[in-house]
Design a protein around this motif. Structure first.
Motif, PDB file in Angstrom:
ATOM      1  N   ALA A  64       0.843  -1.201   0.000  1.00  0.00           N
ATOM      2  CA  ALA A  64       0.000   0.000   0.000  1.00  0.00           C
ATOM      3  C   ALA A  64       0.877   1.249   0.000  1.00  0.00           C
ATOM      4  CB  ALA A  64      -0.899   0.014   1.242  1.00  0.00           C
ATOM      5  N   PRO A  65       0.564   2.239  -0.846  1.00  0.00           N
ATOM      6  CA  PRO A  65       1.352   3.477  -0.827  1.00  0.00           C
ATOM      7  C   PRO A  65       1.322   4.104   0.568  1.00  0.00           C
ATOM      8  CG  PRO A  65      -0.142   3.452  -2.709  1.00  0.00           C
ATOM      9  CD  PRO A  65      -0.493   2.272  -1.855  1.00  0.00           C
ATOM     10  N   MET A  66       2.500   4.548   1.002  1.00  0.00           N
ATOM     11  CA  MET A  66       2.581   5.220   2.298  1.00  0.00           C
ATOM     12  C   MET A  66       2.789   6.690   2.012  1.00  0.00           C
ATOM     13  SD  MET A  66       4.078   2.669   4.905  1.00  0.00           S
ATOM     14  CE  MET A  66       5.787   2.399   4.596  1.00  0.00           C
ATOM     15  N   ILE A  67       1.803   7.454   2.350  1.00  0.00           N
ATOM     16  CA  ILE A  67       1.806   8.836   1.876  1.00  0.00           C
ATOM     17  C   ILE A  67       1.565   9.851   3.003  1.00  0.00           C
ATOM     18  CG2 ILE A  67       0.843   8.066  -0.323  1.00  0.00           C
ATOM     19  CD1 ILE A  67      -1.804   9.572   0.638  1.00  0.00           C
ATOM     20  N   SER A  68       1.829  11.089   2.687  1.00  0.00           N
ATOM     21  CA  SER A  68       1.317  12.180   3.486  1.00  0.00           C
ATOM     22  C   SER A  68       0.638  13.134   2.516  1.00  0.00           C
ATOM     23  CB  SER A  68       2.442  12.905   4.227  1.00  0.00           C
ATOM     24  OG  SER A  68       1.950  14.157   4.678  1.00  0.00           O
ATOM     25  N   ALA A  69      -0.673  13.136   2.556  1.00  0.00           N
ATOM     26  CA  ALA A  69      -1.415  13.997   1.634  1.00  0.00           C
ATOM     27  C   ALA A  69      -1.118  15.454   1.966  1.00  0.00           C
ATOM     28  CB  ALA A  69      -2.914  13.714   1.742  1.00  0.00           C
ATOM     29  N   LYS A  70      -0.967  15.713   3.250  1.00  0.00           N
ATOM     30  CA  LYS A  70      -0.736  17.084   3.680  1.00  0.00           C
ATOM     31  C   LYS A  70       0.601  17.590   3.143  1.00  0.00           C
ATOM     32  CE  LYS A  70      -0.401  19.583   7.961  1.00  0.00           C
ATOM     33  NZ  LYS A  70       0.429  19.147   9.101  1.00  0.00           N
ATOM     34  N   GLU A  71       1.636  16.727   3.234  1.00  0.00           N
ATOM     35  CA  GLU A  71       2.957  17.151   2.808  1.00  0.00           C
ATOM     36  C   GLU A  71       3.222  16.838   1.326  1.00  0.00           C
ATOM     37  OE1 GLU A  71       4.822  18.938   4.716  1.00  0.00           O
ATOM     38  OE2 GLU A  71       3.452  18.738   6.420  1.00  0.00           O
ATOM     39  N   GLY A  72       2.282  16.172   0.685  1.00  0.00           N
ATOM     40  CA  GLY A  72       2.458  15.832  -0.729  1.00  0.00           C
ATOM     41  C   GLY A  72       3.461  14.718  -0.966  1.00  0.00           C
ATOM     42  N   ILE A  73       3.612  13.821   0.006  1.00  0.00           N
ATOM     43  CA  ILE A  73       4.596  12.735  -0.129  1.00  0.00           C
ATOM     44  C   ILE A  73       3.963  11.504  -0.780  1.00  0.00           C
ATOM     45  CG2 ILE A  73       6.126  11.159   1.161  1.00  0.00           C
ATOM     46  CD1 ILE A  73       6.139  13.414   3.382  1.00  0.00           C
ATOM     47  N   ASN A  74       4.615  10.979  -1.803  1.00  0.00           N
ATOM     48  CA  ASN A  74       4.226   9.728  -2.472  1.00  0.00           C
ATOM     49  C   ASN A  74       2.847   9.739  -3.125  1.00  0.00           C
ATOM     50  OD1 ASN A  74       6.627   8.534  -1.941  1.00  0.00           O
ATOM     51  ND2 ASN A  74       5.932   7.492  -0.072  1.00  0.00           N
ATOM     52  N   ILE A  75       2.412  10.878  -3.555  1.00  0.00           N
ATOM     53  CA  ILE A  75       1.092  10.979  -4.179  1.00  0.00           C
ATOM     54  C   ILE A  75       1.079  10.233  -5.520  1.00  0.00           C
ATOM     55  CG2 ILE A  75      -0.701  12.554  -5.026  1.00  0.00           C
ATOM     56  CD1 ILE A  75      -0.142  12.672  -1.968  1.00  0.00           C
ATOM     57  N   GLU A  76       2.195  10.334  -6.223  1.00  0.00           N
ATOM     58  CA  GLU A  76       2.360   9.654  -7.508  1.00  0.00           C
ATOM     59  C   GLU A  76       2.033   8.157  -7.376  1.00  0.00           C
ATOM     60  OE1 GLU A  76       3.817  11.910  -9.783  1.00  0.00           O
ATOM     61  OE2 GLU A  76       3.671  10.555 -11.504  1.00  0.00           O
ATOM     62  N   GLU A  77       2.475   7.565  -6.290  1.00  0.00           N
ATOM     63  CA  GLU A  77       2.242   6.123  -6.089  1.00  0.00           C
ATOM     64  C   GLU A  77       0.764   5.796  -6.041  1.00  0.00           C
ATOM     65  OE1 GLU A  77       4.118   3.917  -2.953  1.00  0.00           O
ATOM     66  OE2 GLU A  77       5.928   5.161  -3.099  1.00  0.00           O
ATOM     67  N   VAL A  78      -0.005   6.719  -5.478  1.00  0.00           N
ATOM     68  CA  VAL A  78      -1.451   6.500  -5.407  1.00  0.00           C
ATOM     69  C   VAL A  78      -2.013   6.488  -6.821  1.00  0.00           C
ATOM     70  CG1 VAL A  78      -3.647   7.359  -4.488  1.00  0.00           C
ATOM     71  CG2 VAL A  78      -1.541   7.660  -3.156  1.00  0.00           C
ATOM     72  N   LEU A  79      -1.573   7.458  -7.617  1.00  0.00           N
ATOM     73  CA  LEU A  79      -2.071   7.542  -8.997  1.00  0.00           C
ATOM     74  C   LEU A  79      -1.707   6.285  -9.792  1.00  0.00           C
ATOM     75  CD1 LEU A  79      -1.212  11.295  -9.518  1.00  0.00           C
ATOM     76  CD2 LEU A  79      -3.507  10.313  -9.713  1.00  0.00           C
TER      77      LEU A  79
END
Lengths: 603, 380
Positions: free
Chosen positions: A162-177
């Motif tokens: 599962a992508p490990m992200i921080s939506a607030k900080e914009g981390i790993n958003i690409e992985e979600v896409l």
């Protein structure tokens, strides 16, 4: 599969409140290059003030994103937003029905919550591909590995990648896409088959009429087509179809697999209900898409004009709200105490509160809302059965053989520490314990059967305050049960004030009655005569207080001829008097109607 | 014939501010500031000379604050400036407010030579404990000394201000105050019920439970007792809070309640002239600057009282007087609206708040206790 469908992905984001759904949506929009950073305001999808304040999404917003994936292809991603609260189960389910997949956002610190599960079950019901995402990994308290295991154990979803992200900080958003493109299947459906399009949302536009947000499941639709709403049995001519970019972009045609909007000069939102199926009059579909339900209101209350507010303004406002909110129902009613008003039905208590606030904020109306009520089944001795939601309409106790009230299955997820206080709360609210499951070492889910009329009476607030906001609640209607219910009335100066009447369980009646008369004593001003306030059941007085007679109502000395100040004080007093409701010969301030509803969990 | 005019002059200085006071007063006695203030007053009087020609002054009232806190020379010059510009009625009632602890016999004599013929003494209570509690600077003995001193100095026309509903004050304290005060040769009493106003120390103290006030029931019991006791001594209640021997009603006060013309001078003072109400600034620096540097009055915009506002004022001010309102006079004032008001007055009569007789109507005892209720009903 046709090419057009191959590069389309239709998905929703599901999450518990505050787990970062809206923030992730913003980031996805940003990453797909639709907008510059500057154009983005925070939380782009939630466009109502109220939502922002409450941090929840009330009204759906859908947007089409264009994403150039790592495989070199350009994909159309239709992000279908869902409301994030239990009251909006049906709306959520219809939104999910428009998708092939769902991104499940789980807070890396808090883990799975009640609504996470509720939403996951809804998504699984629709056979959606679920893409888990761990959010808020930037938090110091984040424990992503544990949460991954939790997702696997509790939900049974593969979560290790599962992508490990921080939506607030914009981390790993690409992985979600990338995960959306890779894991969620492309839509299918035959574009040459008879048209079947699912309405998953609608709103009223003063130029276009009702605009339906649709997912075309089969067939195609374009301007000029004569369409039929299958459940509503109404036909219209399509004026415009289009996709949802930042605004509405008209297109030639929508075909199977597409998500977009449709306008057909539909004047009334009731002909375009969420869940209905659109087909064409020529070459119609044989059967509608499954899952359409007429929305049932579970909670009711009276809404009355306050402070000289015009009845007609309230009607206009309710009509306008209803246009965008098919779940809101209302009809005129009359109260002896409050005059002409409306009986309104809501999906739940949150829905009720939102509508009240929107009436006050968006329409700037001054309203009085009466105690919320549910629908009771009344079985009379003469064999007839009544369904009553307004306590005033309850037949005399001698005519009633027995009564039934709605109950809900409530799932309360909480850290173990709060199990005690929650059990106490549920017991106080006549809850029946079903069982308790451990989600992990420190967190459990409590299953209770609770009467709905206890849930609507400040249950959320009590739960929040007892658990410092850590517990989360989800519930669904679980039928009716026989119950010893009584009607509690309030007499002010020996006159029954219908707006205060409530239906309450026999065992709770004394406490509620006492509570109400004490509060009323505080807010009803002194009159020239003593004002008795009584709580009664039938003809039996169960609580009584008296507002003593007014003995003194004078101004202080005349300050050096300052008549103006004196007049202003008197004018203010007069204004205050105008805001009173005359009940018989007693002036009752509007706040009285609000204060009695508020419950304080003292003991 | 020229119309009558009352003049009010405000002196905002005090030795110390009382704990209940929210009036524009209590300003420290800074020598330079006092001098400037009186220079500003002189300027203000001169700037009002244009209206002097239309009126003859039959009442002057120097109030405060504590006018006796400043040297008597200031008062003398002030009055001389008024005499210079305004025509003064030979029978003019000229009052000064004084507080015990700031006045002695020579000062009182100075006042008489300046033309003052009436004195109003801020006694409030003759109970030492209570005086301390409300933040007065003087003892009961000093107050009694003042009362005999001013008489000795030659003041024949003496009024006292008293208060009830003071925190911790019992009915017995009030009756004791009245008994003591009756030993002195006075002819007028203003007896006010303490009302705790916002932005006063008492307001905070009340909130923090440092002081307690009597219940409304007890407060009214005391008020009724006061009326009975004073009437027994020949003091006629001529207004809700004012009592006098026959013929000694305060002319100054009566102007407020009869909507007669008055001109206010000094900080925060109010005027009612030619159907217009206006007031001076409450900002001391602004007041002084405007008059001394700009040679300009620092007044609020005038509000012209007209239409139903006139009728309402007539009623709420007139009903404060115990003799009430003459029905014929009210017919003339209310004109075509008379029947609207008559209807309300009838309702108020059935509620026992006002009473009619052949000549007019007035507040009943209950109506006095609930005067706001009456006034609010009459606001239409």
């Amino acid at each position: 599969m046709i090419d057009r469908q191959k590069y389309v992905r239709n998905f929703s984001i599901i999450a518990h409140i505050d787990h970062g759904k809206s923030t992730l949506a913003d980031r996805l929009i940003e990453k797909t290059g639709f907008l510059t950073q500057r154009e983005m305001h925070e939380q782009l999808l939630d466009n109502m003030d109220l939502e922002r304040e409450r941090g929840i999404t009330i009204k759906l917003q859908t947007i089409r994103l264009v994403y150039k994936a790592k495989d070199g292809h350009e994909y159309i991603l239709n992000l279908i937003d869902t409301p994030g609260h239990v009251d909006f189960h049906y709306e959520v389910s219809r939104s999910l029905a428009a998708c092939e997949g769902a991104v499940l956002v789980v807070d890396a610190a808090q883990g799975i919550e009640a609504q996470t599960l509720a939403n996951v079950y809804l998504a699984l019901d629709q056979n959606l591909e679920i893409v888990p995402v761990i959010n808020k990994i930037d938090l110091p308290s984040a424990r992503p590995e544990e949460i991954k295991n939790e997702i696997e154990d509790v939900i049974g979803l593969e979560a290790q990648d599962a992508p490990m992200i921080s939506a607030k900080e914009g981390i790993n958003i690409e992985e979600v896409l990338e995960a959306i493109v890779k894991k969620i299947p492309a839509p299918t459906g035959n574009p040459e088959a008879p048209l079947k399009a699912l309405v998953f949302d609608s709103y009223y536009d003063s130029y276009k009429g009702v605009v339906a947000y649709i997912r075309v499941k089969e067939g195609r639709v374009k301007k000029g087509d004569v369409i039929k709403m299958m459940a509503a049995s109404k036909t219209f001519e399509v004026a415009e179809v289009g996709v949802l970019g930042l605004g509405q972009l008209p297109v030639e045609e929508l075909t199977a697999g597409d998500v977009g909007y449709l306008a057909a000069s539909i004047k009334d939102v009731k002909y375009c209900r969420v869940g209905d199926t659109i087909t064409k009059v020529n070459n119609p579909a044989k059967e509608a898409l499954p899952g359409y339900k007429k929305v049932i209101s579970m909670v009711y209350c009276g809404v009355y004009p306050a402070d000289g507010e015009d009845f007609n303004n309230i009607r206009d406002a309710l009509e306008k709200l209803q246009v965008n909110d098919a779940a809101l129902i209302f009809e005129p009613e009359t109260s002896v105490a409050l005059g002409f008003g409306f009986r309104c039905g809501f999906l739940g208590l949150l829905h009720l509160e939102i509508i009240q606030e929107r009436l006050e904020r968006e329409f700037d109306l001054n309203i009085i809302a009466t105690s919320p009520s549910v629908i009771y089944n009344i079985y009379k001795h003469d064999g007839t059965v009544l369904q009553i939601q307004n306590p005033t309409n309850l037949p005399s106790p001698t005519e009633i053989k027995y009564m039934e009230e709605p109950v809900v299955n409530a799932n309360i997820m909480t850290p173990v520490d709060y199990v005690g206080p929650i059990m106490e709360l549920c017991q106080n609210r006549r809850g029946i314990f079903i069982n308790m499951e451990y989600i992990e070492k420190t967190r459990v889910v409590l299953h209770y059967k609770l009467p709905l009329n206890e849930v609507i009476y400040d249950f959320f607030d009590a739960l929040k305050s007892k658990t410092r906001g850590y517990a989360s609640l989800d519930y669904e209607l679980a039928g009716y049960q026989e119950s010893k219910l009584v009607k509690l009335d309030i007499l002010i100066n020996n006159e029954l004030v219908d707006a205060f009447s409530i239906v309450v369980h026999e065992d709770k009646a004394y406490e509620r009655g006492r509570n109400m008369v004490e509060k009323l004593k505080e807010v009803i001003p002194r009159h020239m005569f003593a004002v008795p306030i009584q709580a009664i059941i039938g003809s039996k007085i169960i609580a009584r207080e008296t507002v003593r007679a007014l003995r003194k109502d004078v101004l202080s000395k005349c300050y050096g001829g300052d008549i103006t100040r004196k007049k202003k004080l008197l004018e203010k007093q007069k204004e205050g008097k105008k805001r009173m409701r005359l009940v018989g010969s007693v002036e009752v301030p509007q706040e009285a109607f609000l204060t009695v509803l508020k419950f304080d969990e003292k003991k | 014939m020229k119309s009558k005019l009352g003049i009010y002059i405000h002196v905002p200085f005090c030795v110390k501010r009382c704990l209940y006071c929210d009036f524009c007063s209590g300003i420290d006695l800074d020598t330079e500031l006092v001098a400037k203030y009186f220079r500003a007053l002189k300027e203000e009087i001169a700037l009002n000379r244009h209206i002097a020609g239309y009126y003859v002054v039959d009442s002057i009232f120097i109030g405060g604050g504590t006018p006796s806190a400043v040297e008597s020379g200031y008062i003398d010059k002030l009055l001389n400036d008024i005499y210079k510009w305004f025509e003064i009625d030979s029978n003019c009632e000229s009052t000064i407010e004084v507080n015990p602890g700031t006045i002695d016999i020579p000062k009182a004599r100075d006042y008489i030579s300046s033309g003052l013929n009436r004195i109003s003494v801020g006694v409030q209570t003759l109970n030492d404990h209570l005086l301390k509690k409300i933040g007065r600077i003087h003892s009961a003995a000093e107050a009694e000394e003042t009362l005999s001193g001013i008489h000795q100095a030659g003041f024949l026309n003496v009024s006292v201000d008293l208060m009830f509903n003071l925190p911790g004050q019992h009915l017995d304290n009030v009756t004791a105050d009245i008994k003591k005060i009756m030993k002195y040769d006075i002819n007028h009493i203003s007896y006010y019920s303490l009302k705790v106003e916002e932005n006063t120390p008492f307001h905070n103290m009340l909130r923090n439970n440092q002081i307690q006030l009597a219940s409304d029931e007890l407060e009214r019991e005391i008020y009724h007792k006061i009326i009975a006791m004073l009437e027994n001594k020949g003091f006629n209640q001529y207004e809700i809070s004012n009592f006098s021997l026959p013929g000694y009603e305060s002319r100054h006060n009566m102007k407020y309640w009869s909507r007669d013309a008055y001109l206010g001078l000094g900080l925060s003072s109010h005027s009612f002239i030619d159907h217009q109400r206006f007031s001076n600034t409450i900002n001391l620096d602004g007041y002084i600057h405007s008059l001394l540097s700009d040679k300009r009055l620092s007044r609020s915009e005038a509000e012209t009282i007209q239409g139903k506002d006139v009728i309402w004022e007539y009623l709420i001010l007139g009903l404060r007087k115990t003799k009430g309102i003459d029905i014929e006079a009210f017919k003339a004032i209310s004109g075509s609206h008379f029947h609207e008001y008559r209807k309300i007055l009838n309702t108020l009569e059935t509620k026992g708040l006002i009473e009619f007789d052949t000549t007019g109507f007035r507040l009943t005892r209950l109506g006095m206790d609930l005067s706001n209720t009456v006034f609010v009903e009459l606001l239409i």
